[in-house]
Design a protein around this motif. Structure first.
Motif, PDB file in Angstrom:
ATOM      1  N   PRO A  87       0.819  -1.220   0.000  1.00 55.97           N
ATOM      2  CA  PRO A  87       0.000   0.000   0.000  1.00 55.97           C
ATOM      3  C   PRO A  87       0.854   1.272   0.000  1.00 55.97           C
ATOM      4  N   ALA A  88       0.338   2.316  -0.637  1.00 53.23           N
ATOM      5  CA  ALA A  88       1.079   3.574  -0.751  1.00 53.23           C
ATOM      6  C   ALA A  88       1.381   4.191   0.604  1.00 53.23           C
ATOM      7  N   ASN A  89       0.532   3.932   1.608  1.00 53.84           N
ATOM      8  CA  ASN A  89       0.759   4.531   2.928  1.00 53.84           C
ATOM      9  C   ASN A  89       1.984   3.957   3.642  1.00 53.84           C
ATOM     10  N   ARG A  90       2.564   2.872   3.091  1.00 51.68           N
ATOM     11  CA  ARG A  90       3.760   2.283   3.693  1.00 51.68           C
ATOM     12  C   ARG A  90       5.048   2.858   3.104  1.00 51.68           C
ATOM     13  N   ARG A  91       4.983   3.554   1.981  1.00 57.78           N
ATOM     14  CA  ARG A  91       6.188   3.896   1.233  1.00 57.78           C
ATOM     15  C   ARG A  91       6.818   5.208   1.706  1.00 57.78           C
ATOM     16  N   LEU A  92       8.129   5.122   1.956  1.00 58.45           N
ATOM     17  CA  LEU A  92       8.933   6.293   2.289  1.00 58.45           C
ATOM     18  C   LEU A  92      10.141   6.303   1.362  1.00 58.45           C
ATOM     19  N   SER A  93      10.475   7.463   0.848  1.00 52.34           N
ATOM     20  CA  SER A  93      11.621   7.558  -0.057  1.00 52.34           C
ATOM     21  C   SER A  93      12.915   7.700   0.734  1.00 52.34           C
ATOM     22  N   ALA A  94      14.019   7.278   0.113  1.00 48.68           N
ATOM     23  CA  ALA A  94      15.328   7.481   0.719  1.00 48.68           C
ATOM     24  C   ALA A  94      15.615   8.972   0.903  1.00 48.68           C
ATOM     25  N   ASP A  95      15.114   9.820  -0.003  1.00 47.80           N
ATOM     26  CA  ASP A  95      15.298  11.275   0.136  1.00 47.80           C
ATOM     27  C   ASP A  95      14.651  11.789   1.412  1.00 47.80           C
ATOM     28  N   PHE A  96      13.496  11.259   1.759  1.00 45.12           N
ATOM     29  CA  PHE A  96      12.804  11.668   2.985  1.00 45.12           C
ATOM     30  C   PHE A  96      13.637  11.325   4.215  1.00 45.12           C
ATOM     31  N   LEU A  97      14.165  10.113   4.260  1.00 41.25           N
ATOM     32  CA  LEU A  97      14.974   9.715   5.414  1.00 41.25           C
ATOM     33  C   LEU A  97      16.250  10.546   5.509  1.00 41.25           C
ATOM     34  N   GLY A 124      14.348   3.493  -3.159  1.00 37.33           N
ATOM     35  CA  GLY A 124      15.543   4.231  -3.529  1.00 37.33           C
ATOM     36  C   GLY A 124      16.715   3.847  -2.650  1.00 37.33           C
ATOM     37  N   SER A 125      17.907   4.258  -3.044  1.00 37.40           N
ATOM     38  CA  SER A 125      19.116   3.922  -2.311  1.00 37.40           C
ATOM     39  C   SER A 125      19.366   4.949  -1.215  1.00 37.40           C
ATOM     40  N   LEU A 126      19.391   4.486   0.025  1.00 35.99           N
ATOM     41  CA  LEU A 126      19.653   5.372   1.157  1.00 35.99           C
ATOM     42  C   LEU A 126      21.163   5.545   1.274  1.00 35.99           C
ATOM     43  N   ASN A 127      21.646   6.721   0.916  1.00 29.86           N
ATOM     44  CA  ASN A 127      23.088   6.989   0.885  1.00 29.86           C
ATOM     45  C   ASN A 127      23.419   8.059   1.925  1.00 29.86           C
ATOM     46  N   LEU A 128      23.980   7.617   3.054  1.00 32.40           N
ATOM     47  CA  LEU A 128      24.395   8.533   4.111  1.00 32.40           C
ATOM     48  C   LEU A 128      25.916   8.548   4.242  1.00 32.40           C
ATOM     49  N   ARG A 129      26.590   8.308   3.149  1.00 27.42           N
ATOM     50  CA  ARG A 129      28.055   8.296   3.127  1.00 27.42           C
ATOM     51  C   ARG A 129      28.610   9.601   3.688  1.00 27.42           C
ATOM     52  N   ASN A 130      29.474   9.487   4.693  1.00 29.34           N
ATOM     53  CA  ASN A 130      30.156  10.624   5.325  1.00 29.34           C
ATOM     54  C   ASN A 130      29.211  11.584   6.047  1.00 29.34           C
ATOM     55  N   GLU A 131      27.975  11.210   6.256  1.00 30.32           N
ATOM     56  CA  GLU A 131      27.031  12.093   6.934  1.00 30.32           C
ATOM     57  C   GLU A 131      27.146  11.943   8.460  1.00 30.32           C
ATOM     58  N   ASP A 132      26.828  13.029   9.178  1.00 31.59           N
ATOM     59  CA  ASP A 132      26.737  13.002  10.637  1.00 31.59           C
ATOM     60  C   ASP A 132      25.269  12.933  11.031  1.00 31.59           C
ATOM     61  N   VAL A 148      21.800   0.168   1.274  1.00 28.32           N
ATOM     62  CA  VAL A 148      21.959   1.185   2.306  1.00 28.32           C
ATOM     63  C   VAL A 148      23.456   1.452   2.442  1.00 28.32           C
ATOM     64  N   THR A 149      23.873   2.680   2.146  1.00 28.18           N
ATOM     65  CA  THR A 149      25.290   3.045   2.169  1.00 28.18           C
ATOM     66  C   THR A 149      25.558   3.939   3.375  1.00 28.18           C
ATOM     67  N   LEU A 150      26.345   3.417   4.314  1.00 30.92           N
ATOM     68  CA  LEU A 150      26.703   4.166   5.518  1.00 30.92           C
ATOM     69  C   LEU A 150      28.216   4.301   5.634  1.00 30.92           C
ATOM     70  N   TYR A 151      28.886   4.280   4.497  1.00 34.57           N
ATOM     71  CA  TYR A 151      30.349   4.328   4.476  1.00 34.57           C
ATOM     72  C   TYR A 151      30.849   5.593   5.186  1.00 34.57           C
ATOM     73  N   SER A 152      31.636   5.400   6.247  1.00 31.97           N
ATOM     74  CA  SER A 152      32.237   6.501   7.020  1.00 31.97           C
ATOM     75  C   SER A 152      31.194   7.470   7.580  1.00 31.97           C
ATOM     76  N   ALA A 153      29.942   7.043   7.704  1.00 33.26           N
ATOM     77  CA  ALA A 153      28.937   7.873   8.371  1.00 33.26           C
ATOM     78  C   ALA A 153      29.171   7.834   9.876  1.00 33.26           C
ATOM     79  N   SER A 154      28.662   8.846  10.579  1.00 33.17           N
ATOM     80  CA  SER A 154      28.821   8.917  12.027  1.00 33.17           C
ATOM     81  C   SER A 154      27.450   9.061  12.677  1.00 33.17           C
TER      82      SER A 154
END
Length: 319
Positions: A87-97, A124-132, A148-154
């Protein structure tokens, strides 16, 4: 006259209040101080999720599910278990997160320093590379459809994926987590789970029937607490080569490792327990390991390979 003119000058020169810095919401507040930014086609599901998170509540995405037919029960929480269209009510985009985890004012105005989401389908691809990320982040019984990319994220606090499906895997090499990093209760990782060189202030937990399609790569990880691996399946090698663990390593409750358990040059301040019911398809390697207390391998553990512990040092005993 001069005094009046001076007062007027001071009033005119006073800076206006910054509209971009709304106050933090109070827990249980009726309204959130700021909505999602204009210029993006945010969905109703995302607007509703942000409103709940902003007011200090978890975003339970299944609450708006369509009413089931008489013969059908409620939909499963994890979208991976839903037969047919999610259902559409379950969907969240990686941009939102990315927005609510890393951008102001959204990080600062939420009533609590946590983003907890249940039953979501993250597209979508959740990319938090180098993010705090200063808030705790929990994605519970949800699905991330891409990597899910968390490379060097903090992450200043805990990072939790309990019961979730990471269909594209997780790349967390160089990741820093101030609290616990947990994947409990049937978490599935379909591709790589990489934590090489990661720094975890609390415990690393991969337990409760979690399933990792290609094992675990955590060489040189620095874990301040303990490592809990009970009851999970690692389809490949489980690697902690050169890792540092401030507590214990506990691999109990029927752990399955189809490849090697490779812990050469590991440093463990406490005990290493390889418990009853475990299955190890390859060697158990502890060459040049340093174990502060005991190494205990239960007689009920099934080890297809050999124990290689040349030059291992233990403060306690081997049992």
């Amino acid at each position: 006259m001069c005094r009046l003119a001076l007062i007027c000058l001071i009033v005119l020169a006073a800076p206006a209040l910054a509209e971009e810095d709304p106050p933090r919401a109070l827990p249980g507040a009726v309204a959130c101080p700021a909505g999602l930014p204009a210029g993006h086609d945010w969905s109703e599901a995302e607007r509703g999720a942000w409103d709940r998170i902003c007011r200090g509540d978890p975003a339970e995405m299944d609450l708006a599910d369509p009413k089931p037919a008489d013969a059908a029960g409620p939909l499963p929480c994890n979208p991976e278990r839903i037969a047919g269209e999610v259902p559409a009510n379950r969907r969240l985009s990686a941009d939102f997160l990315t927005l609510i985890l890393t951008r102001e004012p959204y990080v600062s105005i939420a009533a609590r320093p946590e983003v907890y989401i249940y039953c979501a389908d993250v597209t979508g691809s959740l990319n938090l590379r180098n993010e705090d990320v200063s808030v705790a982040f929990g994605l519970f019984e949800s699905r991330a459809t891409e990597e899910v990319t968390l490379y060097s994220a903090s992450f200043a606090r805990s990072l939790l994926f309990n019961g979730s499906t990471l269909a594209g895997g997780l790349v967390g090499d160089g990741l820093s987590v101030g609290g616990d990093l947990a994947r409990r209760n049937g978490t599935e990782v379909r591709q790589t789970l990489g934590l090489r060189g990661a720094r975890i202030g609390g415990d690393l937990t991969i337990s409760g029937g979690s399933d990792l399609a290609v094992g675990l790569l955590a060489d040189r990880a620095d874990i301040g607490g303990s490592v809990f691996l009970g009851g999970s399946r690692f389809h490949g090698d489980l690697r902690l080569i050169g890792a540092k663990v401030g507590g214990n390593i506990e691999a109990n409750d029927g752990i399955v490792v189809t490849g090697e358990l490779a812990m050469d040059r590991i440093s463990v301040a406490g005990n290493v327990f390889l418990g009853t019911g475990g299955h190890y398809g390859g060697d158990i390697r502890l060459v040049d390991a340093g174990i502060g207390q005991n190494l205990q391998i239960s007689g009920g553990a099934d080890v297809a390979g050999t124990l290689q512990a040349d030059r291992a040092a233990m403060g306690g005993s081997l049992g």
